[in-house]
Design a protein around this motif. Structure first.
Motif, PDB file in Angstrom:
ATOM      1  N   TYR A  37       0.861  -1.192   0.000  1.00 38.00           N
ATOM      2  CA  TYR A  37       0.000   0.000   0.000  1.00 38.00           C
ATOM      3  C   TYR A  37       0.890   1.232   0.000  1.00 38.00           C
ATOM      4  CZ  TYR A  37       0.993  -0.463   5.019  1.00 38.00           C
ATOM      5  OH  TYR A  37       1.626  -0.633   6.223  1.00 38.00           O
ATOM      6  N   ALA A  46      -5.650   7.168   3.337  1.00 39.27           N
ATOM      7  CA  ALA A  46      -6.745   7.956   2.737  1.00 39.27           C
ATOM      8  C   ALA A  46      -6.975   9.183   3.618  1.00 39.27           C
ATOM      9  CB  ALA A  46      -8.018   7.119   2.637  1.00 39.27           C
ATOM     10  N   ARG A  48      -9.974  10.622   4.160  1.00 45.31           N
ATOM     11  CA  ARG A  48     -11.253  10.429   4.864  1.00 45.31           C
ATOM     12  C   ARG A  48     -11.688   8.994   4.633  1.00 45.31           C
ATOM     13  NH1 ARG A  48      -9.940  14.285   6.524  1.00 45.31           N
ATOM     14  NH2 ARG A  48     -10.664  16.438   6.476  1.00 45.31           N
ATOM     15  N   GLY A  79     -14.616  -2.426   0.940  1.00 48.08           N
ATOM     16  CA  GLY A  79     -14.533  -0.992   1.267  1.00 48.08           C
ATOM     17  C   GLY A  79     -13.722  -0.246   0.221  1.00 48.08           C
ATOM     18  N   ALA A  83     -15.011   2.698  -2.297  1.00 50.86           N
ATOM     19  CA  ALA A  83     -14.368   4.020  -2.239  1.00 50.86           C
ATOM     20  C   ALA A  83     -13.691   4.398  -3.553  1.00 50.86           C
ATOM     21  CB  ALA A  83     -13.327   4.033  -1.114  1.00 50.86           C
ATOM     22  N   ASP A  84     -13.003   3.444  -4.174  1.00 54.11           N
ATOM     23  CA  ASP A  84     -12.079   3.767  -5.276  1.00 54.11           C
ATOM     24  C   ASP A  84     -12.587   3.323  -6.643  1.00 54.11           C
ATOM     25  OD1 ASP A  84     -10.570   4.353  -3.073  1.00 54.11           O
ATOM     26  OD2 ASP A  84      -8.938   2.968  -3.505  1.00 54.11           O
ATOM     27  N   LEU A 107     -12.879  -9.294  -1.227  1.00 48.90           N
ATOM     28  CA  LEU A 107     -13.484  -9.875  -0.020  1.00 48.90           C
ATOM     29  C   LEU A 107     -14.757  -9.098   0.276  1.00 48.90           C
ATOM     30  CD1 LEU A 107     -10.533 -10.602   2.460  1.00 48.90           C
ATOM     31  CD2 LEU A 107     -11.715 -12.131   0.890  1.00 48.90           C
ATOM     32  N   PRO A 109     -18.146 -10.041   2.129  1.00 44.49           N
ATOM     33  CA  PRO A 109     -18.980 -11.044   2.806  1.00 44.49           C
ATOM     34  C   PRO A 109     -20.462 -10.906   2.506  1.00 44.49           C
ATOM     35  CG  PRO A 109     -17.516  -9.904   4.375  1.00 44.49           C
ATOM     36  CD  PRO A 109     -17.269  -9.293   3.039  1.00 44.49           C
ATOM     37  N   ARG A 166     -16.968 -12.347   8.883  1.00 42.61           N
ATOM     38  CA  ARG A 166     -16.000 -12.115   7.800  1.00 42.61           C
ATOM     39  C   ARG A 166     -15.242 -13.400   7.518  1.00 42.61           C
ATOM     40  NH1 ARG A 166     -13.438  -6.928  10.668  1.00 42.61           N
ATOM     41  NH2 ARG A 166     -12.648  -8.641  11.895  1.00 42.61           N
ATOM     42  N   PRO A 167     -15.027 -13.709   6.240  1.00 40.50           N
ATOM     43  CA  PRO A 167     -14.326 -14.952   5.904  1.00 40.50           C
ATOM     44  C   PRO A 167     -12.959 -15.024   6.584  1.00 40.50           C
ATOM     45  CG  PRO A 167     -15.156 -13.867   3.930  1.00 40.50           C
ATOM     46  CD  PRO A 167     -15.405 -12.921   5.063  1.00 40.50           C
ATOM     47  N   GLY A 188      -5.236  -3.715   0.053  1.00 37.66           N
ATOM     48  CA  GLY A 188      -5.942  -2.916   1.066  1.00 37.66           C
ATOM     49  C   GLY A 188      -7.427  -3.164   0.993  1.00 37.66           C
ATOM     50  N   ALA A 190      -7.793  -0.405   4.639  1.00 37.23           N
ATOM     51  CA  ALA A 190      -7.306  -0.396   6.012  1.00 37.23           C
ATOM     52  C   ALA A 190      -7.672  -1.674   6.774  1.00 37.23           C
ATOM     53  CB  ALA A 190      -7.874   0.830   6.735  1.00 37.23           C
ATOM     54  N   HIS A 191      -8.921  -2.100   6.674  1.00 39.12           N
ATOM     55  CA  HIS A 191      -9.328  -3.291   7.441  1.00 39.12           C
ATOM     56  C   HIS A 191      -8.648  -4.554   6.918  1.00 39.12           C
ATOM     57  CE1 HIS A 191     -12.514  -0.529   8.744  1.00 39.12           C
ATOM     58  NE2 HIS A 191     -12.535  -1.280   9.835  1.00 39.12           N
TER      59      HIS A 191
HETATM   60  N1  LIG Z   1      -3.250   4.180  -0.192  1.00 36.84           N
HETATM   61  C1  LIG Z   1      -3.433   2.915  -0.528  1.00 36.84           C
HETATM   62  O1  LIG Z   1      -2.496   2.217  -0.935  1.00 36.84           O
HETATM   63  C2  LIG Z   1      -4.789   2.309  -0.443  1.00 36.84           C
HETATM   64  C3  LIG Z   1      -5.822   3.007   0.116  1.00 36.84           C
HETATM   65  N2  LIG Z   1      -7.075   2.413   0.222  1.00 36.84           N
HETATM   66  C4  LIG Z   1      -8.119   3.186   0.879  1.00 36.84           C
HETATM   67  O2  LIG Z   1      -8.637   2.416   1.971  1.00 36.84           O
HETATM   68  C5  LIG Z   1      -9.988   2.815   2.201  1.00 36.84           C
HETATM   69  C6  LIG Z   1     -10.852   1.575   2.306  1.00 36.84           C
HETATM   70  O3  LIG Z   1     -10.504   0.862   3.474  1.00 36.84           O
HETATM   71  P1  LIG Z   1     -11.617   0.131   4.336  1.00 36.84           P
HETATM   72  O4  LIG Z   1     -12.816   0.993   4.416  1.00 36.84           O
HETATM   73  O5  LIG Z   1     -10.991  -0.309   5.589  1.00 36.84           O
HETATM   74  O6  LIG Z   1     -12.067  -1.062   3.410  1.00 36.84           O
HETATM   75  P2  LIG Z   1     -11.379  -2.467   3.026  1.00 36.84           P
HETATM   76  O7  LIG Z   1     -11.053  -2.413   1.584  1.00 36.84           O
HETATM   77  O8  LIG Z   1     -10.335  -2.831   3.998  1.00 36.84           O
HETATM   78  O9  LIG Z   1     -12.629  -3.446   3.160  1.00 36.84           O
HETATM   79  C7  LIG Z   1     -13.177  -3.695   4.428  1.00 36.84           C
HETATM   80  C8  LIG Z   1     -14.313  -4.682   4.300  1.00 36.84           C
HETATM   81  O10 LIG Z   1     -13.800  -5.935   3.869  1.00 36.84           O
HETATM   82  C9  LIG Z   1     -14.654  -6.945   4.340  1.00 36.84           C
HETATM   83  N3  LIG Z   1     -13.879  -8.086   4.850  1.00 36.84           N
HETATM   84  C10 LIG Z   1     -13.951  -9.338   4.386  1.00 36.84           C
HETATM   85  N4  LIG Z   1     -13.153 -10.163   5.043  1.00 36.84           N
HETATM   86  C11 LIG Z   1     -12.552  -9.427   5.980  1.00 36.84           C
HETATM   87  C12 LIG Z   1     -11.604  -9.756   6.981  1.00 36.84           C
HETATM   88  N5  LIG Z   1     -11.141 -10.999   7.157  1.00 36.84           N
HETATM   89  N6  LIG Z   1     -11.181  -8.760   7.776  1.00 36.84           N
HETATM   90  C13 LIG Z   1     -11.624  -7.498   7.589  1.00 36.84           C
HETATM   91  N7  LIG Z   1     -12.542  -7.141   6.654  1.00 36.84           N
HETATM   92  C14 LIG Z   1     -13.001  -8.106   5.858  1.00 36.84           C
HETATM   93  C15 LIG Z   1     -15.569  -6.340   5.393  1.00 36.84           C
HETATM   94  O11 LIG Z   1     -16.845  -6.270   4.806  1.00 36.84           O
HETATM   95  C16 LIG Z   1     -15.013  -4.949   5.598  1.00 36.84           C
HETATM   96  O12 LIG Z   1     -16.037  -4.007   5.802  1.00 36.84           O
HETATM   97  C17 LIG Z   1     -10.393   3.692   1.032  1.00 36.84           C
HETATM   98  O13 LIG Z   1     -10.400   5.048   1.444  1.00 36.84           O
HETATM   99  C18 LIG Z   1      -9.312   3.444   0.008  1.00 36.84           C
HETATM  100  O14 LIG Z   1      -9.104   4.565  -0.825  1.00 36.84           O
HETATM  101  C19 LIG Z   1      -7.296   1.153  -0.240  1.00 36.84           C
HETATM  102  C20 LIG Z   1      -6.294   0.419  -0.804  1.00 36.84           C
HETATM  103  C21 LIG Z   1      -4.953   0.930  -0.932  1.00 36.84           C
END
Ligand SMILES: NC(=O)C1=CN([C@@H]2O[C@H](COP(=O)(O)OP(=O)(O)OC[C@H]3O[C@@H](n4cnc5c(N)ncnc54)[C@H](O)[C@@H]3O)[C@@H](O)[C@H]2O)C=CC1
Ligand SMILES: Nc1nc(O)c(N)c(N[C@@H]2O[C@H](COP(=O)(O)O)[C@@H](O)[C@H]2O)n1
Length: 255
Positions: A37, A46, A48, A79, A83-84, A107, A109, A166-167, A188, A190-191
C-alpha cells in the motif's frame, strides 16, 4: 491500444520498476503473499474514510503495476471497491509484457459490490481483463449472488467466518490456492491490511511512503485497535529505494 515497449511509461520509470520487482520478490513455493500500500508521512492511506487519495508518484505507480504483473491475483476489500472503484490491472505495462492481467479478488462477505463497478464492466470491454472473484460469506443474498454472476463475476462462498461474519483469511488463502493462485498481492484497504498483518499469511511487505501529511481525519494504514496491537508481525526491512518523490520499503515479514 499498444503503448510500445514501455507501456506509455517514461523509460527510467519502466526500467527501475522492472529491476526492483525482479530483485526483491522471492521465488514462489506454496502461496506467496505480498501486502502492499501507499501511505503518507503520518501513516495515512486515505484522507477520509471511504475516499480515494492518490499518494504514489508516477514512478511508484509504475512499480505497483509491475508488481501487479508479477502476481496471479490482486485482492482488496469491498470498502476499497466502494471508495475507489478500482481496476486492479497492470495497464501501465506494455501489452507485450502483460498478455493477460492478474485476477482481481474482492473480499465481500455481504455482496455489496455495485453492479456498476469497473471490475465488472472492464472485462466486457477488454478480453485481457479477468472478471472478479468475489469471496462471499454464508449469509450473502442469493439474488445479489445471481446478479453478480450474471455480470460475469465468480462468487465463491467461504463458510468459515469470524465472529463478525467475515471470511477467515486462512480459508480464503486455501480456496485461492486450490484455484491455482501461487502469488497473491493484497492492496488494502485499512481493514484488510490490518487483518492480513494479524494473520500469518504475509511473506513480503511493500510500502510506498509519499512526502505528504494528511492530518486529522485520515485513515491509518492498519486501523490498529488495542485488540490488534499484539498481533503485528516483526518486519525485517530488505531495501529502501526512491521512486520519483517517494521512498519504497520492501521487507520480509517474520511470523
Ligand atoms: N493508499 C493505498 O495504498 C490504499 C488506500 N485504500 C483506501 O482504503 C480505504 C478503504 O478501506 P476500508 O474501508 O478499511 O475497506 P477495506 O477495503 O479494507 O474493506 C473492508 C471490508 O472488507 C470486508 N472483509 C472481508 N473479510 C474481511 C476480513 N477478514 N477482515 C476485515 N474485513 C473483511 C468487510 O466487509 C469490511 O467491511 C479507502 O479510502 C481506500 O481509498 C485502499 C487500498 C490501498
Ligand atoms: N500504490 C498505490 N498508491 C496510491 O496512492 C493509491 N491510492 C493506491 N491505491 C490502490 O490502487 C487501487 C486503484 O487501482 P487502479 O488504478 O484503479 O487500478 C486502489 O483501489 C487501491 O487498491 N495504490
Amino acid at each position: 491500444m499498444d503503448h510500445g515497449t514501455t507501456g506509455g511509461l517514461e523509460e527510467p520509470y519502466y526500467a527501475q520498476a522492472r529491476d526492483f520487482v525482479q530483485r526483491h520478490l522471492p521465488p514462489c513455493s506454496g502461496l506467496q503473499v505480498t501486502l502492499t500500500y501507499a501511505q503518507s508521512l503520518d501513516g495515512m492511506i486515505a484522507a477520509r474514510p471511504g475516499q480515494q487519495l492518490l499518494l504514489s508518484s508516477r514512478a511508484a505507480m509504475a512499480m505497483t503495476h509491475r508488481m501487479r504483473a508479477h502476481h496471479d491475483a490482486i485482492l482488496v476489500g469491498i470498502g476499497t471497491v466502494l471508495a475507489d472503484d478500482p481496476q486492479l490491472s497492470a495497464r501501465l505495462l506494455p501489452s507485450s509484457e502483460m498478455p493477460c492481467h492478474p485476477q482481481p479478488v474482492v473480499l465481500d462477505p455481504h455482496l455489496r459490490m455495485p453492479a456498476t463497478a469497473r471490475l465488472l464492466s472492464g472485462p466486457r470491454a477488454d478480453p485481457r481483463l479477468h472478471s472478479p472473484w468475489i469471496i462471499a460469506g454464508p449469509h450473502a443474498d442469493p439474488a445479489k449472488r445471481q446478479e453478480l454472476q450474471r455480470l460475469g463475476a465468480t462468487v465463491i462462498s467461504v463458510d468459515q467466518v469470524d465472529q463478525q461474519g467475515r471470511p477467515l483469511l486462512d480459508a480464503v488463502a486455501a480456496e485461492l490456492s486450490r484455484r491455482g493462485v501461487r502469488r497473491l498481492m493484497v492492496e488494502g484497504g485499512a481493514h484488510i491490511i490490518q487483518a492480513f498483518l494479524a494473520s500469518v499469511l504475509v511473506n513480503t511487505l511493500v510500502v510506498t511512503i509519499a512526502p505528504v501529511f494528511v492530518g486529522v481525519g485520515g485513515v491509518t494504514a492498519a486501523c490498529a485497535s488495542a485488540a490488534h496491537a499484539q498481533t503485528f508481525p516483526n518486519i525485517r526491512p530488505l531495501a529502501y529505494e526512491q521512486f520519483g518523490t517517494d521512498v519504497v520499503m520492501v521487507a520480509s515479514v517474520q511470523q
